[in-house]
Design an enzyme around this catalytic site. Structure first.
Site, PDB file in Angstrom:
ATOM      1  N   CYS A 147      14.799  44.644  84.682  1.00 38.42           N
ATOM      2  CA  CYS A 147      13.982  45.102  83.157  1.00 38.42           C
ATOM      3  C   CYS A 147      14.567  44.509  82.138  1.00 38.42           C
ATOM      4  CB  CYS A 147      14.422  46.647  83.029  1.00 38.42           C
ATOM      5  SG  CYS A 147      16.135  46.984  83.087  1.00 38.42           S
ATOM      6  N   MET A 196       1.624   5.967  71.799  1.00 37.32           N
ATOM      7  CA  MET A 196       1.573   4.615  71.621  1.00 37.32           C
ATOM      8  C   MET A 196       0.557   3.922  71.240  1.00 37.32           C
ATOM      9  SD  MET A 196       4.703   4.289  74.623  1.00 37.32           S
ATOM     10  CE  MET A 196       4.063   5.631  75.521  1.00 37.32           C
ATOM     11  N   HIS A 250      -7.089  13.865  65.839  1.00 34.66           N
ATOM     12  CA  HIS A 250      -5.567  13.827  66.020  1.00 34.66           C
ATOM     13  C   HIS A 250      -5.251  15.630  66.127  1.00 34.66           C
ATOM     14  CE1 HIS A 250      -1.206  13.930  65.860  1.00 34.66           C
ATOM     15  NE2 HIS A 250      -1.557  12.997  66.868  1.00 34.66           N
ATOM     16  N   ARG A 255      -9.510  11.340  81.961  1.00 34.68           N
ATOM     17  CA  ARG A 255      -8.069  12.084  82.442  1.00 34.68           C
ATOM     18  C   ARG A 255      -8.652  13.680  82.311  1.00 34.68           C
ATOM     19  NH1 ARG A 255      -5.308  10.671  76.718  1.00 34.68           N
ATOM     20  NH2 ARG A 255      -7.009  11.351  75.294  1.00 34.68           N
ATOM     21  N   GLY A 290      -1.956   9.308  71.192  1.00 37.27           N
ATOM     22  CA  GLY A 290      -1.441   8.891  70.249  1.00 37.27           C
ATOM     23  C   GLY A 290      -0.171   8.506  70.042  1.00 37.27           C
ATOM     24  N   TYR A 344       9.982  44.826  91.609  1.00 35.23           N
ATOM     25  CA  TYR A 344       8.966  44.833  90.675  1.00 35.23           C
ATOM     26  C   TYR A 344       9.664  44.072  89.551  1.00 35.23           C
ATOM     27  CZ  TYR A 344      11.907  48.641  88.640  1.00 35.23           C
ATOM     28  OH  TYR A 344      12.777  49.434  88.336  1.00 35.23           O
ATOM     29  N   ARG A 354      -2.876  -1.874  76.268  1.00 35.89           N
ATOM     30  CA  ARG A 354      -2.950  -0.154  76.176  1.00 35.89           C
ATOM     31  C   ARG A 354      -1.845   0.164  76.745  1.00 35.89           C
ATOM     32  NH1 ARG A 354      -8.690   1.688  78.617  1.00 35.89           N
ATOM     33  NH2 ARG A 354      -8.197   3.399  77.234  1.00 35.89           N
ATOM     34  N   LYS A 393      -3.467   6.528  82.655  1.00 34.92           N
ATOM     35  CA  LYS A 393      -4.498   5.709  82.147  1.00 34.92           C
ATOM     36  C   LYS A 393      -4.802   4.768  83.402  1.00 34.92           C
ATOM     37  CE  LYS A 393      -4.626   5.039  77.728  1.00 34.92           C
ATOM     38  NZ  LYS A 393      -3.802   4.529  76.554  1.00 34.92           N
ATOM     39  N   SER A 437      18.184  48.902  89.116  1.00 33.42           N
ATOM     40  CA  SER A 437      17.364  48.005  88.019  1.00 33.42           C
ATOM     41  C   SER A 437      18.297  47.102  87.480  1.00 33.42           C
ATOM     42  CB  SER A 437      16.558  49.127  86.973  1.00 33.42           C
ATOM     43  OG  SER A 437      15.876  47.964  86.027  1.00 33.42           O
TER      44      SER A 437
HETATM   45  P1  ADP Z   1      -4.983   6.140  73.436  1.00 32.08           P
HETATM   46  O1  ADP Z   1      -3.759   6.246  74.597  1.00 32.08           O
HETATM   47  O2  ADP Z   1      -4.225   6.311  72.267  1.00 32.08           O
HETATM   48  O3  ADP Z   1      -6.153   6.995  73.580  1.00 32.08           O
HETATM   49  P2  ADP Z   1      -6.441   3.819  74.337  1.00 32.08           P
HETATM   50  O4  ADP Z   1      -5.687   2.779  75.109  1.00 32.08           O
HETATM   51  O5  ADP Z   1      -7.314   4.826  75.186  1.00 32.08           O
HETATM   52  O6  ADP Z   1      -5.462   4.632  73.650  1.00 32.08           O
HETATM   53  O7  ADP Z   1      -7.135   2.942  73.284  1.00 32.08           O
HETATM   54  C1  ADP Z   1      -7.862   3.447  72.294  1.00 32.08           C
HETATM   55  C2  ADP Z   1      -9.197   3.156  72.174  1.00 32.08           C
HETATM   56  O8  ADP Z   1      -9.097   1.701  71.972  1.00 32.08           O
HETATM   57  C3  ADP Z   1     -10.004   3.762  73.543  1.00 32.08           C
HETATM   58  O9  ADP Z   1     -10.472   4.919  73.255  1.00 32.08           O
HETATM   59  C4  ADP Z   1     -11.093   2.675  73.316  1.00 32.08           C
HETATM   60  O10 ADP Z   1     -12.297   2.990  72.417  1.00 32.08           O
HETATM   61  C5  ADP Z   1     -10.385   1.363  72.774  1.00 32.08           C
HETATM   62  N1  ADP Z   1     -10.265   0.527  73.772  1.00 32.08           N
HETATM   63  C6  ADP Z   1      -9.010   0.281  74.535  1.00 32.08           C
HETATM   64  N2  ADP Z   1      -9.436  -0.769  75.321  1.00 32.08           N
HETATM   65  C7  ADP Z   1     -10.492  -1.068  75.165  1.00 32.08           C
HETATM   66  C8  ADP Z   1     -11.356  -2.438  75.700  1.00 32.08           C
HETATM   67  N3  ADP Z   1     -10.890  -3.064  76.700  1.00 32.08           N
HETATM   68  N4  ADP Z   1     -12.578  -2.486  75.242  1.00 32.08           N
HETATM   69  C9  ADP Z   1     -13.016  -1.760  74.347  1.00 32.08           C
HETATM   70  N5  ADP Z   1     -12.241  -0.844  73.752  1.00 32.08           N
HETATM   71  C10 ADP Z   1     -11.180  -0.473  74.020  1.00 32.08           C
HETATM   72 MG    MG Z   2      -7.522   6.803  74.957  1.00 37.79          MG
END
Ligand code: ADP
Ligand code: MG
Ligand code: MG
Length: 894
Positions: free
Chosen positions: A845, A107, A469, A352, A105, A865, A96, A26, A778
């Site tokens: 084989c 963390m 999810h 990503r 999801g 092979y 984040r 990220k 073989s």
């Molecule tokens: P995950 O790794 O679970 O995708 P993120 O860190 O991407 O978690 O955060 C989840 C959501 O939170 C993001 O998709 C975004 O919508 C929101 N978010 C995260 N940081 C910000 C920010 N600085 N401003 C607005 N929304 C945010």
């Molecule tokens: Mg995200």
């Protein structure tokens, strides 16, 4: 001094996309987007090295981290002209997590950090929107309390539900500033009640609490489980991203969304995504309201009545679409992006490489190669050979009758039948203890469900969209999934679901079609897959790269036909004993075994000859001149003997003997260790007439087919379990004699080879001598693994599990070749064999012939092979190409 913190935003960044190890996926991509001039809210990344340091040093931070963070935060304040903790115009941030590999999801992200009782008023004033300010504050209290302070969600959800009930509204967005203020008072007193101390008002305490929670979550149970399932080392650590907030919850010109540069389900080159107006963060994924589509096309495809972004926010759409093209061209792969629109202004929050179905992966790779974005070699490298398995499985038979129970979204393709279960735990129990196949049915899934999702054949949810999810995780796992089947009512407590006027209880069978989104009652029959379209195209490219030949292990005409259809270039192992279990044949086989004299055996074998010849005729016809390796009888004879009284009586009658005699013979043939007993070529040495009959059947069939079709047929006769050259000399002699006899009788000759399996360590060591007689080797790696390790595959389950857990053997050596030990014997045999006979043909084989890592080893050991089960032939073709490109996974077992 180590640099622990990396800033980004305002059109530049200290990090780059290739710094994923240090900044996490990220953080590295936020930096990259900043450098590309894409609008990204400013912020900074605390590196993964801090996480490693933290766990290596008894959970403390490096000395200089505090000042580094304060400095980086000051840069953000400067860029935006706002101050963290200000009571007039506060800077709010998100905290984040972000590891090297995406862990969806796993963390928790904390939003709106920096709010307290005073700064919320500042926010209300300067945004001129008290509803927004208090909505943000209650969200923050809820998230922070849950993630950092460990207070369960439901405490807050109850309060929120009551507030909505009091006001008689259904949606969060229907609550006004005053309502939120009341909710906040109740939230805070809930925190006080549960913790015995107030919700933290000091914004720096909040910040460090959140940073600590992210690092702490690296070692939480669900993160550990996810890492175990995906082979991610704990030593990698996570980064922490602190980033200025942008707000999607400031009104109807605000939104938050998720999108993909191409369709992650089909791979079509179309913009694909969902967004939610006046919402924040995970609202889209959590499915609290039905999201809107990004494109008009998407809206039509989903039959949505809500306007698409393309219609209702044209400017933002144009900008987002331009970013879509820019990011895809830059990363040269399909991207999965998260964004927020604040008062008509677009901000990118994440990009990503997008997870995709295998079908989509193939389409995207082939399309991108055709578009010139990537080379064909890159296209080949991008497909995980094991993932092809998904496409090689049966799909629902379109002609089969079916009862539709419900419809949802086609969230992850493929057909799956199984017994319904309603919790992840039940799923694991049914699968692991009762050994049943299950379909996991949930309202929606969450990261705690990962283990149960993993063991399920299919996943069905009643709520949530294509980016929920369940959908994302199922696509990643290659598990069929139907999401958001809203007609189904799940009664979790009663372990029941109600749909279409029916009640289904735990254990009832349903079928999912993840490609159409349909749910059916009972098990719907399936049909075999075809290799067409992008799959076939990629396979053609693969064949121009690989140097290893791919054969199949097949003995029935049906298996041989499947193998051909999937591109096998011959049969590497035809196990003749499988041909003797047919009810009409087993009697003659038993007669042969029971006979006390050679004449008796010959008489019974004469009955088997026409069957055996016919088998080979069919195989040679299907294989149309491709090589067919036929292994002469291998297993211990007692495997064929009758055991029940009825069977014994039948054989006794047929053979004209007393049943008591058969019982006695059963006892005589009993062996205490059959795997190492009277089997393989030892049978051929002691009862030469068996191999003579088989050789005769092979040559008569080869002559017949060659004569009829005019095509050359070159049978490869293979002797099992050889340990000494002398064994092979004797048997080859007998086979050659039989060949000459048949050719003379028929007045027609064919070419043939006589070779051996290498499946004993002695054979590998004596390979130089054995190659004087054998025209090919073989490697029978199943037996070679058993004999090298001195452990029987069938008995190894219980202790191998412990061995793997304790790190003695990393992988099951029966699934992935032990390159260090067994592999060394293969190398020795190959080298010594070829020293004697330079052109010696070498193949493998065992089960390993279909395992990508083992195939890569075979390439490096110079084999000609690999032979695998027919359904794994395409996997082997791709793995062989990757091995030729030097891309294969070459790590071994030990
Ligand atoms: P995950 O790794 O679970 O995708 P993120 O860190 O991407 O978690 O955060 C989840 C959501 O939170 C993001 O998709 C975004 O919508 C929101 N978010 C995260 N940081 C910000 C920010 N600085 N401003 C607005 N929304 C945010
Ligand atoms: Mg995200
Ligand atoms: Mg064997």
């Amino acid at each position: 001094m180590t640099k622990w913190v990396y800033s980004f935003g305002g059109g530049r960044a200290e990090g780059r996309a290739d710094m994923k190890n240090l900044l996490g996926g990220k953080g590295a991509n936020l930096a990259e987007m900043s450098n590309l001039g894409i609008p990204v809210p400013p912020g900074f990344t605390i590196s993964t090295e801090v996480c490693t340091y933290y766990y290596d040093n008894g959970e403390v931070y490096p000395d200089t981290l505090k000042t580094d963070v304060i400095e980086a935060l000051a840069k953000v304040e400067e860029t935006l002209g706002r101050t963290f903790g200000s009571i007039d115009d506060p800077l709010l941030v998100s905290v984040r997590s972000g590891a090297r590999a995406s862990m969806p999801g796993m963390m928790d992200t904390i939003l709106n950090l920096g709010l307290n009782d005073l700064s919320v008023e500042g926010l209300a004033k300067c945004s001129n929107d008290p509803r927004f300010a208090y909505d943000s504050y209650r969200r923050f209290i809820q998230m922070y309390s849950n993630v950092v302070l460990g207070i369960d969600h439901h405490n807050f959800e109850e309060i929120l539900e009551e507030a909505k009930d009091d006001k008689g509204v259904h949606l969060d967005t229907d609550l006004a500033a005053e309502d939120w203020k009341k909710v906040i008072v109740r939230y805070k007193s809930k925190v006080q009640d549960v913790l015995g101390r107030p919700f933290p008002q000091d914004v720096h305490e909040q910040l460090w609490g959140a940073i600590g929670a992210v690092f702490g979550s690296w070692m939480n149970q669900r993160a550990i489980t996810y890492r175990r399932l995906h082979d991610i080392p704990g030593s990698w650590g996570t980064a922490v991203n602190v980033q200025a907030m942008v707000f999607g919850n400031m009104g109807d010109d605000c939104s938050t969304g998720v999108c993909f540069t191409r369709n992650p389900s089909t791979g079509d080159n179309e913009f694909y995504g969902e967004f939610l107006v006046n919402a924040q963060g995970e609202d889209v994924v959590a499915g609290i309201r039905t999201p809107q589509q990004i494109t008009i096309e998407g809206k039509d495809a989903q039959n949505s009545t809500l306007p698409a972004m393309e219609e209702c926010q044209q400017e933002v759409f144009k900008e987002l679409n331009a970013i879509r093209h820019k990011l895809e061209a830059h990363y040269r792969d399909m991207q999965d992006m998260e964004f927020t629109v604040q008062q008509g202004r677009l901000w990118m929050l994440q990009t990503r490489t997008g997870k995709r179905t295998t079908k989509a992966a193939l389409k995207i790779a082939v399309d991108m190669a055709r578009e010139g974005l990537i080379t064909r070699k890159e296209a080949i490298r991008r497909i995980d050979p094991a993932s092809l398995d998904q496409l090689l499985h049966p799909t629902l038979d379109p002609k089969a009758p079916r009862t539709v129970l419900a419809r949802g979204l086609p969230a992850s393709p493929g057909a799956a039948s199984g017994r319904v279960v309603f919790s992840a735990e039940d799923a694991e129990n049914w699968v692991n203890i009762r050994k049943e196949k299950v379909i996991l049915v949930r309202v929606e899934t969450s990261p705690e469900d990962i283990g149960g999702m993993h063991v399920s054949e299919g996943i069905l949810t009643t709520r949530g969209g294509m980016t929920s999810h369940a959908a994302v995780v199922a696509r990643g796992m290659g598990t069929p999934c139907v999401a958001g089947a809203g007609e189904i009512r799940v009664d979790h407590a009663a372990r029941q679901m109600k749909v279409a006027g029916q009640v289904l209880s735990e254990g009832d069978v349903i079928t999912l079609d993840g490609s159409t989104g349909e749910v059916f009652l009972g098990a719907v029959p399936t049909i075999q897959p075809e290799m067409t379209g992008d799959f076939a195209t990629l396979m053609e490219w693969v064949d121009t790269i690989r140097t290893l030949k791919i054969r199949a292990n097949a003995e029935t005409p049906q298996d041989a036909a499947t193998a051909r259809k999937f591109g096998a270039e011959g049969i590497g192992l035809c196990r003749t004993e499988h041909m003797f279990f047919d009810p009409r044949r087993i009697i003659a086989m038993r007669e042969m075994i029971l006979a006390e004299t050679e004449e008796g055996r010959r008489a019974a074998l004469a009955k088997l000859l026409p069957y055996q010849r016919q088998d080979f005729i069919e195989l040679f016809e299907i294989m149309r001149g491709l090589p067919v390796t036929i292994r002469l009888l291998d297993p211990p004879l007692h495997e064929f003997l009758p055991h029940t009284d009825a069977e014994i009586a039948e054989v006794a009658k047929e053979a004209g003997v007393d049943p008591a005699l058969i019982r006695a013979r059963n006892i005589t043939l009993h062996e205490s260790n059959p795997m190492l007993g009277h089997r393989g070529c030892r049978l051929g040495i002691t009862y030469p007439e068996i191999y003579e009959m088989q050789a005769r059947a092979i040559f008569e069939a080869a002559v017949h087919v060659s004569r009829e079709t005019g095509r050359s047929v070159v049978p490869e006769v293979m002797i099992p379990l050889v340990g000494a050259r002398k064994e092979l000399d004797l048997l080859k002699d007998a086979i050659d004699k039989e060949a000459q006899a048949v050719f003379a009788e028929q007045n027609y000759a064919v070419k043939y080879l006589v070779g051996t399996m290498i499946e004993l360590p002695r054979a590998a060591l004596m390979a130089g001598e054995i190659a004087e007689t054998a025209a090919f080797f073989s490697f029978g790696t199943n037996d070679l693994t058993q004999t090298t390790f001195g452990m029987s595959r069938d008995d190894s389950g219980p202790f191998l599990e412990v061995y793997r857990a304790r790190g003695i053997y990393e992988r099951d050596p029966f699934a992935s070749l032990d390159q260090a030990g067994v592999g060394e014997l293969i190398r020795i045999a190959a080298e010594r064999g070829r020293a004697t006979r330079p052109g010696l043909k070498l193949g493998i084989c065992g089960e390993h012939g279909g395992d990508p890592a083992s195939i890569s080893f075979c390439q490096s050991a110079g084999l000609d092979y690999v032979s695998c089960s027919p359904f794994r032939v395409p996997i082997a073709r791709l793995a062989a190409a990757q091995a030729a490109l030097g891309e294969g996974n070459s790590s071994g077992t030990a």
